[in-house]
Design a protein around this motif. Structure first.
Motif, PDB file in Angstrom:
ATOM      1  N   ALA A  15       0.831  -1.208   0.000  1.00  0.00           N
ATOM      2  CA  ALA A  15       0.000   0.000   0.000  1.00  0.00           C
ATOM      3  C   ALA A  15       0.864   1.257   0.000  1.00  0.00           C
ATOM      4  N   ASP A  16       1.954   1.233   0.775  1.00  0.00           N
ATOM      5  CA  ASP A  16       2.869   2.386   0.811  1.00  0.00           C
ATOM      6  C   ASP A  16       3.544   2.584  -0.545  1.00  0.00           C
ATOM      7  N   ARG A  17       3.960   1.483  -1.176  1.00  0.00           N
ATOM      8  CA  ARG A  17       4.589   1.594  -2.494  1.00  0.00           C
ATOM      9  C   ARG A  17       3.630   2.210  -3.507  1.00  0.00           C
ATOM     10  N   ALA A  22       2.222   6.763  -6.800  1.00  0.00           N
ATOM     11  CA  ALA A  22       1.177   7.627  -7.344  1.00  0.00           C
ATOM     12  C   ALA A  22       1.471   9.093  -7.026  1.00  0.00           C
ATOM     13  N   ARG A  23       1.934   9.335  -5.821  1.00  0.00           N
ATOM     14  CA  ARG A  23       2.263  10.712  -5.435  1.00  0.00           C
ATOM     15  C   ARG A  23       3.406  11.250  -6.298  1.00  0.00           C
ATOM     16  N   ALA A  25       4.172  10.397  -9.257  1.00  0.00           N
ATOM     17  CA  ALA A  25       3.728  10.567 -10.642  1.00  0.00           C
ATOM     18  C   ALA A  25       2.629  11.611 -10.773  1.00  0.00           C
ATOM     19  N   GLY A  26       2.125  12.101  -9.638  1.00  0.00           N
ATOM     20  CA  GLY A  26       1.024  13.052  -9.685  1.00  0.00           C
ATOM     21  C   GLY A  26      -0.261  12.436 -10.186  1.00  0.00           C
ATOM     22  N   ARG A  27      -0.463  11.159  -9.848  1.00  0.00           N
ATOM     23  CA  ARG A  27      -1.655  10.434 -10.296  1.00  0.00           C
ATOM     24  C   ARG A  27      -2.427   9.907  -9.094  1.00  0.00           C
ATOM     25  N   PRO A  28      -3.722   9.645  -9.259  1.00  0.00           N
ATOM     26  CA  PRO A  28      -4.471   8.996  -8.177  1.00  0.00           C
ATOM     27  C   PRO A  28      -3.938   7.575  -7.960  1.00  0.00           C
ATOM     28  N   PRO A  29      -3.928   7.071  -6.732  1.00  0.00           N
ATOM     29  CA  PRO A  29      -3.477   5.699  -6.501  1.00  0.00           C
ATOM     30  C   PRO A  29      -4.358   4.704  -7.251  1.00  0.00           C
ATOM     31  N   PRO A  30      -3.757   3.727  -7.913  1.00  0.00           N
ATOM     32  CA  PRO A  30      -4.553   2.713  -8.606  1.00  0.00           C
ATOM     33  C   PRO A  30      -5.153   1.712  -7.627  1.00  0.00           C
ATOM     34  N   ARG A  31      -6.109   0.962  -8.114  1.00  0.00           N
ATOM     35  CA  ARG A  31      -6.676  -0.139  -7.330  1.00  0.00           C
ATOM     36  C   ARG A  31      -5.664  -1.272  -7.237  1.00  0.00           C
ATOM     37  N   LEU A  32      -5.770  -2.027  -6.166  1.00  0.00           N
ATOM     38  CA  LEU A  32      -4.908  -3.187  -5.943  1.00  0.00           C
ATOM     39  C   LEU A  32      -5.691  -4.465  -6.195  1.00  0.00           C
ATOM     40  N   LEU A  33      -5.157  -5.306  -7.069  1.00  0.00           N
ATOM     41  CA  LEU A  33      -5.718  -6.636  -7.280  1.00  0.00           C
ATOM     42  C   LEU A  33      -4.721  -7.650  -6.728  1.00  0.00           C
ATOM     43  N   ALA A  34      -5.135  -8.415  -5.733  1.00  0.00           N
ATOM     44  CA  ALA A  34      -4.269  -9.436  -5.142  1.00  0.00           C
ATOM     45  C   ALA A  34      -4.325 -10.694  -5.996  1.00  0.00           C
ATOM     46  N   VAL A  35      -3.184 -11.128  -6.496  1.00  0.00           N
ATOM     47  CA  VAL A  35      -3.125 -12.329  -7.335  1.00  0.00           C
ATOM     48  C   VAL A  35      -3.023 -13.546  -6.425  1.00  0.00           C
ATOM     49  N   SER A  36      -4.088 -14.320  -6.389  1.00  0.00           N
ATOM     50  CA  SER A  36      -4.196 -15.404  -5.405  1.00  0.00           C
ATOM     51  C   SER A  36      -4.023 -16.788  -6.020  1.00  0.00           C
ATOM     52  N   LYS A  37      -3.459 -16.855  -7.218  1.00  0.00           N
ATOM     53  CA  LYS A  37      -3.149 -18.153  -7.830  1.00  0.00           C
ATOM     54  C   LYS A  37      -2.281 -18.979  -6.891  1.00  0.00           C
ATOM     55  N   THR A  38      -2.628 -20.233  -6.697  1.00  0.00           N
ATOM     56  CA  THR A  38      -1.966 -21.233  -5.843  1.00  0.00           C
ATOM     57  C   THR A  38      -2.192 -20.995  -4.362  1.00  0.00           C
ATOM     58  N   ARG A  39      -2.859 -19.935  -3.976  1.00  0.00           N
ATOM     59  CA  ARG A  39      -3.139 -19.676  -2.556  1.00  0.00           C
ATOM     60  C   ARG A  39      -4.482 -20.279  -2.195  1.00  0.00           C
TER      61      ARG A  39
END
Length: 236
Positions: A15-17, A22-23, A25-39
Motif C-alpha cells: 500500500a505504501d509503495r 502515485a504521489r 507521478a502526480g496520479r491517483p493511486p490505482p486499485r490493488l488486485l491481489a493475485v491469489s493463484k496457488t493460494r
C-alpha cells in the motif's frame, strides 16, 4: 481467524509503495488486485479481512485458472470479494467463467466475446478488459494493438458485457525500467480507446516488481501476488 502478521506487514508495504508511486507521478493511486493463484481459500479470506480493515469495501482478487478459482469462490461464498480472471480463457470454459467471475481481464478475440455474452445475465453485466500483446511476442496471448478498436466495439455491443479498458503483461526484463516503454504504449492505446469509449476507466498493468513504473505511466489497477502473499510454496 487471527490475522497473519506477515500478511499485514506485506500489505502495508505494498500500500505504501502504491501511494508513494502515485504521489511521485502526480496520479491517483490505482486499485490493488491481489493475485491469489496457488493460494488457498483461508489465505484469501485472511488477506481480504485485512484489506477491509484498512478501508476497502470490496477487495479484488485475481485468479489464473477457472477450475482453481471455482473451489475458492464456493468455499468463501458471499464474502464481498470481487473476483477477476487474469489468466488465459479457453472458449469452452467461457460459460463457467461468465457465471463465476465479476471481471474477465483477458478477452483477446471475438469468439470469446460471444461466448461470454451468451452465458452472462444482462441484468448484471460482466466487466471486461481487452488483453493486448503490447510487445508483439510470438505465442503470447492478447490481441494486436490494431485489433483493439474492433474487439472493443464487439464488447460494447453486448448488453451482458461492460467494456472497462485494457490489460497487458509486457515482456519480462530483469530491470523493471526496461518495461516502461511498453507501459507508455499501453497508456497511449488506452487514451485512444477512451476517445471512442469515454466510459472506460481501467488500465490493468504492473506487478510486484514493476508496479512503480506502471503507475508512473498511468496504471489504474496493479496486479500483485508475491509482494502480498510471499513466495509461493514449493511444489511437491
Amino acid at each position: 481467524m487471527t490475522p497473519d502478521p506477515h500478511h499485514e506487514h506485506r500489505l502495508r508495504c505494498v500500500a505504501d509503495r502504491i501511494i508513494n508511486a502515485a504521489r511521485a507521478a502526480g496520479r491517483p493511486p490505482p486499485r490493488l488486485l491481489a493475485v491469489s493463484k496457488t493460494r488457498d481459500a483461508a489465505e484469501v479470506a485472511a488477506l481480504a479481512a485485512l484489506r477491509r480493515a484498512l478501508g476497502e469495501d470490496r477487495p479484488g482478487f485475481g485468479e489464473n485458472y477457472v477450475q482453481e478459482a471455482a473451489g475458492k469462490i464456493e468455499a468463501l461464498g458471499d464474502t464481498g470479494i470481487e473476483w477477476h480472471l487474469i489468466g488465459h480463457l479457453q472458449s469452452n470454459k467461457a460459460r463457467h467463467a461468465a457465471e463465476l467471475f465479476d471481471w474477465v481481464q483477458t478477452v483477446d478475440r471475438p469468439k470469446l466475446v460471444a461466448a461470454l455474452a451468451q452465458w452472462r445475465d444482462p441484468a448484471r453485466p460482466l466487466d471486461v478488459l481487452v488483453q493486448v500483446n503490447v510487445d508483439g511476442e510470438a505465442g503470447k496471448h492478447g490481441c494486436r494493438p490494431d485489433n483493439i478498436p474492433a474487439l472493443a466495439e464487439a464488447i460494447a455491443g453486448e448488453p451482458a458485457l461492460r467494456l472497462r479498458g485494457l490489460m497487458a503483461i509486457p515482456t519480462p526484463h530483469s530491470d523493471p525500467e526496461q518495461r516502461r516503454p511498453a507501459f507508455s504504449r499501453m497508456r497511449a492505446l488506452f487514451d485512444a480507446l477512451a476517445a471512442d469509449h469515454p466510459r472506460i476507466d481501467t488500465l490493468s498493468m504492473g506487478m510486484s516488481d514493476d508496479l512503480e513504473q506502471a503507475i508512473a505511466e498511468g496504471a489504474t489497477l496493479v496486479r500483485v501476488g508475491t509482494a502480498l502473499f510471499g513466495p509461493r510454496p514449493p511444489k511437491d
